[in-house]
Write a protein that holds these residues in place. Structure first.
Motif, PDB file in Angstrom:
ATOM      1  N   ALA A   1      -2.215   2.901   7.362  1.00 47.80           N
ATOM      2  CA  ALA A   1      -2.547   3.347   6.010  1.00 47.80           C
ATOM      3  C   ALA A   1      -2.706   4.867   5.962  1.00 47.80           C
ATOM      4  CB  ALA A   1      -3.816   2.652   5.528  1.00 47.80           C
ATOM      5  N   SER A   2      -3.353   5.443   6.965  1.00 51.75           N
ATOM      6  CA  SER A   2      -3.519   6.897   7.006  1.00 51.75           C
ATOM      7  C   SER A   2      -2.170   7.598   7.116  1.00 51.75           C
ATOM      8  CB  SER A   2      -4.415   7.296   8.184  1.00 51.75           C
ATOM      9  OG  SER A   2      -5.719   6.778   8.037  1.00 51.75           O
ATOM     10  N   ALA A   3      -1.253   6.986   7.868  1.00 48.09           N
ATOM     11  CA  ALA A   3       0.053   7.607   8.090  1.00 48.09           C
ATOM     12  C   ALA A   3       0.877   7.731   6.813  1.00 48.09           C
ATOM     13  CB  ALA A   3       0.836   6.815   9.136  1.00 48.09           C
ATOM     14  N   ILE A   4       0.627   6.872   5.825  1.00 45.32           N
ATOM     15  CA  ILE A   4       1.391   6.969   4.574  1.00 45.32           C
ATOM     16  C   ILE A   4       0.618   7.705   3.484  1.00 45.32           C
ATOM     17  CG2 ILE A   4       2.706   4.870   5.052  1.00 45.32           C
ATOM     18  CD1 ILE A   4       0.945   3.514   2.881  1.00 45.32           C
ATOM     19  N   GLY A   5      -0.579   8.196   3.813  1.00 43.12           N
ATOM     20  CA  GLY A   5      -1.328   8.982   2.849  1.00 43.12           C
ATOM     21  C   GLY A   5      -2.312   8.206   2.012  1.00 43.12           C
TER      22      GLY A   5
ATOM     23  N   VAL B   1       0.845  -1.189   0.000  1.00 45.11           N
ATOM     24  CA  VAL B   1       0.000   0.000   0.000  1.00 45.11           C
ATOM     25  C   VAL B   1       0.882   1.242   0.000  1.00 45.11           C
ATOM     26  CG1 VAL B   1      -1.661   1.336   1.355  1.00 45.11           C
ATOM     27  CG2 VAL B   1      -1.955  -1.129   1.087  1.00 45.11           C
ATOM     28  N   LYS B   2       0.478   2.235  -0.782  1.00 45.43           N
ATOM     29  CA  LYS B   2       1.245   3.472  -0.884  1.00 45.43           C
ATOM     30  C   LYS B   2       0.305   4.669  -0.825  1.00 45.43           C
ATOM     31  CE  LYS B   2       1.244   3.143  -5.935  1.00 45.43           C
ATOM     32  NZ  LYS B   2       0.296   1.997  -5.930  1.00 45.43           N
ATOM     33  N   ALA B   3       0.886   5.851  -0.781  1.00 42.33           N
ATOM     34  CA  ALA B   3       0.087   7.074  -0.729  1.00 42.33           C
ATOM     35  C   ALA B   3      -0.852   7.135  -1.922  1.00 42.33           C
ATOM     36  CB  ALA B   3       1.011   8.292  -0.716  1.00 42.33           C
ATOM     37  N   GLY B   4      -2.097   7.512  -1.666  1.00 44.20           N
ATOM     38  CA  GLY B   4      -3.091   7.633  -2.723  1.00 44.20           C
ATOM     39  C   GLY B   4      -3.911   6.394  -2.964  1.00 44.20           C
ATOM     40  N   ASP B   5      -3.456   5.239  -2.481  1.00 42.86           N
ATOM     41  CA  ASP B   5      -4.230   4.008  -2.631  1.00 42.86           C
ATOM     42  C   ASP B   5      -5.510   4.084  -1.808  1.00 42.86           C
ATOM     43  OD1 ASP B   5      -2.410   2.882  -4.338  1.00 42.86           O
ATOM     44  OD2 ASP B   5      -1.599   1.433  -2.911  1.00 42.86           O
ATOM     45  N   TRP B   6      -6.462   3.227  -2.192  1.00 41.30           N
ATOM     46  CA  TRP B   6      -7.729   3.140  -1.462  1.00 41.30           C
ATOM     47  C   TRP B   6      -7.768   1.830  -0.673  1.00 41.30           C
ATOM     48  CZ3 TRP B   6     -11.770   6.670  -1.117  1.00 41.30           C
ATOM     49  CH2 TRP B   6     -11.574   7.847  -1.840  1.00 41.30           C
TER      50      TRP B   6
ATOM     51  N   GLU C   1       9.136   6.598  13.466  1.00 42.42           N
ATOM     52  CA  GLU C   1       9.288   7.688  12.499  1.00 42.42           C
ATOM     53  C   GLU C   1       8.017   8.522  12.372  1.00 42.42           C
ATOM     54  OE1 GLU C   1      10.469   5.648   8.969  1.00 42.42           O
ATOM     55  OE2 GLU C   1      12.610   5.614   9.509  1.00 42.42           O
ATOM     56  N   LYS C   2       6.871   7.846  12.409  1.00 39.01           N
ATOM     57  CA  LYS C   2       5.589   8.541  12.250  1.00 39.01           C
ATOM     58  C   LYS C   2       5.009   9.007  13.577  1.00 39.01           C
ATOM     59  CE  LYS C   2       5.324   7.786   7.784  1.00 39.01           C
ATOM     60  NZ  LYS C   2       5.378   8.891   6.788  1.00 39.01           N
ATOM     61  N   ASN C   3       5.699   8.686  14.655  1.00 41.87           N
ATOM     62  CA  ASN C   3       5.215   9.030  15.997  1.00 41.87           C
ATOM     63  C   ASN C   3       3.780   8.553  16.208  1.00 41.87           C
ATOM     64  OD1 ASN C   3       5.439  10.118  18.601  1.00 41.87           O
ATOM     65  ND2 ASN C   3       4.598  12.094  17.956  1.00 41.87           N
ATOM     66  N   LEU C   4       3.510   7.336  15.776  1.00 36.39           N
ATOM     67  CA  LEU C   4       2.170   6.770  15.899  1.00 36.39           C
ATOM     68  C   LEU C   4       1.879   6.374  17.345  1.00 36.39           C
ATOM     69  CD1 LEU C   4       1.711   4.503  12.749  1.00 36.39           C
ATOM     70  CD2 LEU C   4       0.632   6.688  13.230  1.00 36.39           C
ATOM     71  N   GLN C   5       0.630   6.533  17.727  1.00 33.15           N
ATOM     72  CA  GLN C   5       0.173   6.128  19.044  1.00 33.15           C
ATOM     73  C   GLN C   5      -0.926   5.084  18.857  1.00 33.15           C
ATOM     74  OE1 GLN C   5       1.396   7.265  22.128  1.00 33.15           O
ATOM     75  NE2 GLN C   5       2.988   8.146  20.827  1.00 33.15           N
ATOM     76  N   PRO C   6      -0.588   3.784  18.916  1.00 35.34           N
ATOM     77  CA  PRO C   6      -1.615   2.754  18.757  1.00 35.34           C
ATOM     78  C   PRO C   6      -2.778   2.968  19.718  1.00 35.34           C
ATOM     79  CG  PRO C   6       0.564   1.762  18.741  1.00 35.34           C
ATOM     80  CD  PRO C   6       0.748   3.205  19.124  1.00 35.34           C
ATOM     81  N   VAL C   7      -3.982   2.694  19.226  1.00 35.81           N
ATOM     82  CA  VAL C   7      -5.192   2.955  20.003  1.00 35.81           C
ATOM     83  C   VAL C   7      -5.447   1.814  20.986  1.00 35.81           C
ATOM     84  CG1 VAL C   7      -7.684   3.331  19.871  1.00 35.81           C
ATOM     85  CG2 VAL C   7      -6.171   4.304  18.128  1.00 35.81           C
ATOM     86  N   VAL C   8      -5.805   2.168  22.196  1.00 35.94           N
ATOM     87  CA  VAL C   8      -6.170   1.176  23.207  1.00 35.94           C
ATOM     88  C   VAL C   8      -7.591   1.460  23.692  1.00 35.94           C
ATOM     89  CG1 VAL C   8      -3.790   0.818  23.921  1.00 35.94           C
ATOM     90  CG2 VAL C   8      -5.184   2.502  25.119  1.00 35.94           C
TER      91      VAL C   8
ATOM     92  N   LYS D   1      10.628  -3.695  11.239  1.00 41.30           N
ATOM     93  CA  LYS D   1      10.313  -2.604  10.314  1.00 41.30           C
ATOM     94  C   LYS D   1       9.112  -1.800  10.821  1.00 41.30           C
ATOM     95  CE  LYS D   1      12.089  -4.879   6.155  1.00 41.30           C
ATOM     96  NZ  LYS D   1      11.741  -5.467   4.831  1.00 41.30           N
ATOM     97  N   MET D   2       8.133  -2.504  11.372  1.00 42.52           N
ATOM     98  CA  MET D   2       6.960  -1.830  11.924  1.00 42.52           C
ATOM     99  C   MET D   2       7.350  -0.918  13.083  1.00 42.52           C
ATOM    100  SD  MET D   2       3.499  -3.518  13.556  1.00 42.52           S
ATOM    101  CE  MET D   2       4.467  -4.472  14.744  1.00 42.52           C
ATOM    102  N   VAL D   3       8.233  -1.393  13.946  1.00 44.99           N
ATOM    103  CA  VAL D   3       8.685  -0.587  15.077  1.00 44.99           C
ATOM    104  C   VAL D   3       9.349   0.696  14.582  1.00 44.99           C
ATOM    105  CG1 VAL D   3      10.405  -0.474  16.932  1.00 44.99           C
ATOM    106  CG2 VAL D   3       8.913  -2.479  16.729  1.00 44.99           C
ATOM    107  N   LYS D   4      10.191   0.579  13.555  1.00 43.82           N
ATOM    108  CA  LYS D   4      10.854   1.760  12.991  1.00 43.82           C
ATOM    109  C   LYS D   4       9.826   2.736  12.426  1.00 43.82           C
ATOM    110  CE  LYS D   4      14.453   3.096   9.686  1.00 43.82           C
ATOM    111  NZ  LYS D   4      15.406   2.615   8.648  1.00 43.82           N
ATOM    112  N   PHE D   5       8.797   2.208  11.749  1.00 40.07           N
ATOM    113  CA  PHE D   5       7.735   3.034  11.175  1.00 40.07           C
ATOM    114  C   PHE D   5       6.976   3.769  12.273  1.00 40.07           C
ATOM    115  CE2 PHE D   5       3.364   3.580   9.647  1.00 40.07           C
ATOM    116  CZ  PHE D   5       3.550   4.128   8.388  1.00 40.07           C
TER     117      PHE D   5
END
Length: 349
Positions: free
Chosen positions: A190-194, A168-173, A311-318, A304-308
């Motif tokens: 998916a939202s984090a990559i656009g 999946v890449k930016a712009g994909d549905w 980098e994106k400063n993601l906060q997984p939802v709990v 790789k997921m941990v690095k992502f």
């Protein structure tokens, strides 16, 4: 740490149902092996797999009086003499399938040989794990949120990025189903990559939460059980979705096939609603698509997921309701009743 250390842990007796779980407040820590790591666990999260294992319905054998739970995060306290990747003080998250190579995709057999079923898991204050059952946790991420990555996070990552040539890449549905851990993680990634993310859910309240997390559109599947046509209209030229993360199995797969674009991918990640007639896989010829069965992902993908996430400063939802270790049975009950949003968390310390 020594063998005289006393700690609390849950064990699963050789019976059926999570009500049989037993709390041992006088467990004694054994000595660490050459390739093992002692982890002080701070948080764990639950999956539907925990309910299946407790019922005795999981593929493979269940170790007598196993410590259940595969997902967790904590701090390394001690390492065996052969351990090179970790040291005391490191923040780590658990990896469910330590018995296979780092780049090998796990099967249900491998999962049955993993944490919380054949190997003691995370519903304990302290655990001794094979070093291959751990990865470094994302920096600055709370233990509660790091504990969501083991299964749901990794499965979502594999669904989005695990098929070479169809990442999946930016712009994909992308379409995700419901508000469980895999779907929410896939929405966030998916939202984090656009990517453009459409979600399905059952209530207006949940729809608002999904939109706040990045969903561009939300469809109420109770109001629109045959949601595929409405979903396709949201995509350019009504062409359909590049990827659909399907969690319902036979109960949702027909709609997923009808909503995916030609040569798109349906990632089959769960069977939460599979009380319907089996969907013949020859339907993929009619819809000209790929249906890809997924259980978890590789340890290399986890890294790789941990690095992502960093980098994106993601906060997984709990989930809004957090349990203590002593309240583990209540946490199982909330999961079984499907009252949660995303991941059910057990805060251990």
């Amino acid at each position: 740490m020594t063998a005289t250390v006393k700690y609390s842990r849950w064990t699963l007796p050789p019976t059926t149902g999570h009500q049989a779980l037993a709390l041992d407040r006088e467990a004694t820590l054994g000595s660490v092996g050459d390739d093992e790591v002692v982890v002080e666990l701070h948080a764990a999260s639950l999956n539907y797999r925990e309910l299946v294992v407790a019922k005795g319905a999981a593929p493979g054998d269940v170790k007598a009086n196993v410590v259940p739970g595969s997902d967790g995060a904590g701090i390394v306290k001690e390492v065996g003499k052969n351990v090179q990747e970790f040291k005391a003080g490191d923040r780590v998250a658990t990896h469910l399938t330590p018995t296979i190579p780092n780049d090998q995709f796990p099967t249900l057999i491998d999962i049955g040989a993993g944490l919380g079923q054949s190997i003691d898991g995370t519903l304990q204050e302290v655990g001794i794990f094979p070093q291959s059952a751990l990865v470094h946790a994302p920096k600055d991420l709370s233990f509660d949120r790091a504990a969501t990555l083991t299964c749901s996070g990794l499965t979502a990552w594999n669904a989005l990025f695990g098929l070479k040539g169809n990442e999946v890449k930016a712009g994909d549905w992308v379409l995700v189903q419901g508000t469980g851990g895999v779907s929410i993680a896939a929405l966030q990634f998916a939202s984090a990559i656009g990517a453009n993310v459409v979600a399905t859910t059952s209530t207006d309240e949940k729809a608002k939460r999904l939109e706040s997390l990045g969903a561009k559109h939300v469809i109420n599947y109770r109001d629109t059980p045959k949601w595929s046509a409405e979903a396709r209209k949201l995509t350019p030229l009504n062409r359909g979705f590049d990827l659909i993360v399907d969690v319902g199995g036979d109960s949702t797969l027909n709609e997923s096939l009808a909503a995916v674009r030609a040569n798109g991918v349906v990632a089959a990640t769960g069977i939460l609603g599979s009380d319907s007639q089996p969907v013949p896989m020859l339907k993929t010829i009619w819809y000209v698509c790929t249906v890809r069965g997924i259980v978890l992902g590789t340890r290399d993908q986890f890294k790789k997921m941990v690095k992502f996430v960093e980098e994106k400063n993601l906060q997984p939802v709990v989930d809004d309701v957090v349990f203590t270790l002593e309240q583990t049975k209540d946490a199982y009950e909330r999961l079984a009743a499907q009252k949660h949003f995303s991941k059910v968390i057990i805060k251990i310390r």
